[in-house]
Write an enzyme that holds these catalytic residues in place. Structure first.
Site, PDB file in Angstrom:
ATOM      1  N   GLU A 161       0.825  -1.212   0.000  1.00  0.00           N
ATOM      2  CA  GLU A 161       0.000   0.000   0.000  1.00  0.00           C
ATOM      3  C   GLU A 161       0.856   1.259   0.000  1.00  0.00           C
ATOM      4  O   GLU A 161       0.484   2.278  -0.594  1.00  0.00           O
ATOM      5  CB  GLU A 161      -0.948  -0.030   1.194  1.00  0.00           C
ATOM      6  CG  GLU A 161      -2.031  -1.100   1.047  1.00  0.00           C
ATOM      7  CD  GLU A 161      -2.913  -1.227   2.269  1.00  0.00           C
ATOM      8  OE1 GLU A 161      -4.130  -1.016   2.149  1.00  0.00           O
ATOM      9  OE2 GLU A 161      -2.374  -1.539   3.355  1.00  0.00           O
TER      10      GLU A 161
ATOM     11  N   GLU B  10      -3.473  -9.356   3.373  1.00  0.00           N
ATOM     12  CA  GLU B  10      -4.266  -9.198   4.595  1.00  0.00           C
ATOM     13  C   GLU B  10      -5.275 -10.319   4.821  1.00  0.00           C
ATOM     14  O   GLU B  10      -5.542 -10.705   5.968  1.00  0.00           O
ATOM     15  CB  GLU B  10      -4.987  -7.843   4.574  1.00  0.00           C
ATOM     16  CG  GLU B  10      -4.101  -6.648   4.881  1.00  0.00           C
ATOM     17  CD  GLU B  10      -3.329  -6.131   3.684  1.00  0.00           C
ATOM     18  OE1 GLU B  10      -2.679  -5.081   3.802  1.00  0.00           O
ATOM     19  OE2 GLU B  10      -3.378  -6.776   2.608  1.00  0.00           O
TER      20      GLU B  10
END
Length: 787
Positions: free
Chosen positions: A640, A660
């Protein structure tokens, strides 16, 4: 011919109720588990009905507190199938077992649900509803050397409906201290005081007067956890024993959860009751019923009331065909005064109505048996109606005045009537929600509030306010050490008073004025520290290099590292002599493995800066280039970070993934938004849903990476790219990025091209533009000045 003879045999009836309770230090105390307390109550319900346990084909359990959330603790152990553990104690083997969702509405909702199922004639035959809590025993024996082990592994079929917590709490609530019921209900209570324009003293006495008759009932109830009669003044007066929990609540008017209590209800059909020989005088009919859910807490137009709960009561009465004056007994869920006041206000009932509003003694005095209180209320209602006849109303509340289930019970044989709750719920859902500002900044007014009081004496103000400029609602807390706002909140009437609020990484913080908030939370001027603990910072002319220096954790970020990165990038964007930045990771294993899960799993509190993970993922208007030099793994938050950068240089060891889902999280720092915009949507979705990794070549082929360089040279490659950028006008680079930002959300390319950006005016007036044109004409290298 009796009224029973004309009934449809599928008509649902309650045929048995039972309760059981014990307390440490009291005669007969047996250290029963929650399962054993429920089984004891269930045996009494079976005896009450005269039914053999083998007849039970369905058992439904209400969740204990210790199984009401994913992080709930059970210090003495717990059953892995609570309903079947209870059934085994009874010698029953029902075909169907259910574990209901969280909430005090659960017992009444289960009665409504299974009564409707029985009424179809094809549903369950004999249903046992059970619930219990052994909280007192757990607290008393958790550290005892001979503590019991309540762990049970019974397996078997179970319809586990989950926690049902959606909409009842949020990260926003948690960031502002709204984790416990007292603080949330206190907001409603104080909003009601504001609406009624009552003084603090008068409202405290009103709460005491409401609950004083409850204590009288509790004092005569053998199952009550606190059977002590108290008058209104004693309930209202703050003392060492009756300390303030959350303004305006002293301890005596707060639901008491230190209980060991169990309750059970048996449901069947009129036909089965006749077949099993249940005497007619034992049968109780559900004449009216309703289940409604209120809007989420901050979305409600009026925080002083729950109109959905009142609507549920009115509808249950309509289904029953009864007026309020025909109801002979009430038991209204009474975790806090507002839960009762809300119904009385909405129905026009007086607090001193001679019928009273509890049959048990209420949650602060009888006991707040977790989610199961209203099972006791139903049991008491059935017992009272058998003795006196008439109609009894039970109102069961769950969440934060969130979910309300109602039952109207009677000894009069009554045919089953379906309710219209679904239609009414659609109406509730259509109510216009209040717009909420999760990040609040500027002048505002106080709508409602509470002050929580810790055992250490610390006070924290929690308030709901409205922003002046757009009237959006927000949550905020006081700043530690701010006595001025605490004194205002503790005063006679802070409602409508002016305050100032500011968003921080830890939530919104409020003070009595802008100046006061600035003094309490000084704004840090952008600038570099002399040294950093978790990062390395290097300046080279107009280039800034930032290295995440946590190689032992694969450069994963925890709150202190995030804070340092946020400060460094604040300084970068504010410094006119810095034109390009590079971010990389120390060592050769990882650029960044994302969020430090070891830190998170340890339970340590932390927050992410307002500018996002690494100080980049939520930063708006990034009008100076940031290059990610990716060496090794860029996983989760590390990916990210790279996605948030303008450019990416990766060495051949680089691996990109949003991993995740593999650890039960989501890519909430921009990955879910940016990856589908950076890659083909199908590929991005596959990466998000599976955690699939892209190597450097794949990432480059799909445009996620600008350049690939040999292993170990990511930083050198980024420096080379930075040098190319530095050869151009920093003003042109900045204006280009600004216009790109401004037009990113304009879908029509013609509209985007026609966008009139003020940045273009800045460029045309800049020294750099003049220098660039002059240098071109003079055939020399420009001397950029970034102005």
């Amino acid at each position: 011919m009796s009224a029973l003879d004309g009934l449809d045999p599928a008509t649902p009836v309650l045929v048995g109720v039972g309760q059981h309770a014990e307390q440490p230090g009291q005669p007969g105390y047996a250290r029963l588990s929650a399962v054993e307390l429920a089984a004891a109550a269930a045996r009494r319900a079976l005896e009450d009905a005269g039914i053999d346990p083998a007849a039970i084909d369905t058992i439904a359990g209400v969740r204990q507190f210790e199984i009401s959330g994913p992080r709930a603790k059970a210090p003495l152990g717990r059953s892995d199938n609570y309903p079947r553990s209870v059934a085994a104690r009874l010698g029953a083997d029902p075909a169907h077992a259910v574990l209901e969702v969280v909430g005090g509405q659960s017992p009444q909702h289960l009665v409504n649900e299974f009564a409707a199922a029985i009424a179809t004639g094809t549903g369950p035959d004999v249903v046992l509803l059970v619930g219990s809590e052994a909280i007192s025993t757990t607290r008393a024996l958790a550290d005892a050397p001979d503590r019991p082990d309540f762990t049970e592994h019974v397996g078997g079929q179970l319809d586990d409906r989950g926690y049902g917590l959606a909409g009842l709490s949020s990260r926003y609530h948690a960031a502002h201290g709204l984790l416990g019921a007292p603080s949330q209900y206190a907001l409603f209570e104080n909003a009601r005081r504001a609406r009624l324009k009552l003084s603090r003293a008068d409202y405290a006495l009103a709460m005491g007067a409401l609950f004083a008759p409850f204590t009288t009932v509790a004092a005569a109830n053998p199952y009550a956890a606190a059977p002590v009669e108290r008058d209104a003044t004693e309930l209202a007066t703050v003392t060492e024993r009756n300390r303030i929990i959350a303004d305006p609540y002293p301890r005596f008017v707060v639901a008491r959860d230190q209980v060991n209590q169990g309750a059970a209800v048996l449901l069947t059909s009129a036909g089965t009751a006749r077949r099993l020989g249940v005497p007619p005088e034992k049968r109780i009919f559900l004449a009216g019923h309703a289940d409604l859910r209120e809007r989420d807490l901050l979305a409600r137009a009026d925080l002083s009331a729950s109109p959905a709960a009142v609507l549920a009561v009115r509808h249950a009465l309509d289904v029953a065909g009864r007026a309020l004056d025909e109801i002979s007994t009430f038991d209204l869920y009474s975790c806090f005064p507002i839960a009762v006041f809300n119904i009385l206000d909405g129905l026009g009932l007086s607090p001193d109505d001679p019928r009273g509003f509890t049959l048990t003694g209420g949650l602060p005095f009888f006991g707040g048996a977790g989610n199961n209180y209203s099972m006791h209320a139903i049991a008491e209602t059935v017992t009272r109606l058998r003795a006196t006849g008439g109609h009894g109303l039970v109102g069961a509340n769950g969440g934060s005045l969130s979910k309300y289930s109602v039952g109207v019970y009677t000894t009069t044989p009554t045919p089953w009537r379906p309710d219209g709750s679904a239609t009414l719920q659609a109406e509730v859902n259509s109510w216009e929600p209040v717009e909420v500002a999760t990040r609040a900044d500027g002048p505002a007014t106080i709508e409602t509030f509470t002050i929580t009081h810790g055992r250490d004496g610390r006070r924290t103000g929690i308030l709901v306010g409205r922003l002046d400029h757009d009237h959006r609602r927000f949550l905020a807390t006081t700043v530690r050490g701010d006595t001025d706002l605490l004194d205002l909140l503790a005063g006679e009437s802070p409602f409508g008073e002016r305050i100032f609020v500011r968003a921080t990484a830890d939530g919104n913080r409020a003070a009595v004025s802008r100046a006061a908030l600035t003094a309490l939370l000084p704004t840090r001027s952008p600038g570099f520290r002399d040294s950093y603990e978790h990062i390395l910072v290097r300046r080279d002319g107009h280039l800034l290099e930032v290295t995440i220096n946590r190689p032992q954790a694969r450069n994963a970020l925890h709150p202190p590292a995030n804070t340092e990165l946020a400060e460094v990038f604040d300084a970068y964007f504010a410094d006119p002599d810095l034109w390009v930045a590079i971010i990389t990771g120390a060592g050769d294993k990882a650029f960044s493995a994302g969020n430090d899960l070891v830190w998170t799993a340890s339970g340590k509190r932390g927050s992410v800066p307002l500018t996002g993970f690494a100080g980049l993922t939520s930063r708006r208007d990034m009008t100076k280039p940031v290059i990610a030099a990716v060496n090794g793994y860029a996983l989760g938050g590390g990916c990210e970070i790279a996605l948030a950068c303008h450019l990416v240089v990766a060495d051949t060891t680089a691996r990109f993934a949003l991993s995740e889902v593999r650890v039960g999280l989501v890519a909430g720092a921009g990955g879910l938004v940016r990856l589908p915009r950076a890659l083909p949507p199908k590929l991005a979705t596959e990466m998000i849903l599976t955690g699939r990794r892209l190597d450097a070549a794949e990432a480059h082929a799909h445009g996620l990476v600008n350049r690939i360089v040999p292993a170990g040279t990511a930083l050198d490659g980024a420096r080379a790219l930075a040098a190319e950028i530095l050869a151009g006008s920093p003003t042109s680079v900045r204006v280009s990025l600004q216009i790109m930002n401004e037009t990113a959300g304009i879908t029509d390319p013609h509209d985007a091209v026609a966008h009139d950006s003020p940045a273009m005016d800045d460029l045309l007036l800049s020294e750099d533009m003049l220098e660039g044109l002059t240098a071109f004409a003079e055939k020399r290298t420009p001397h950029w000045r970034n102005r």
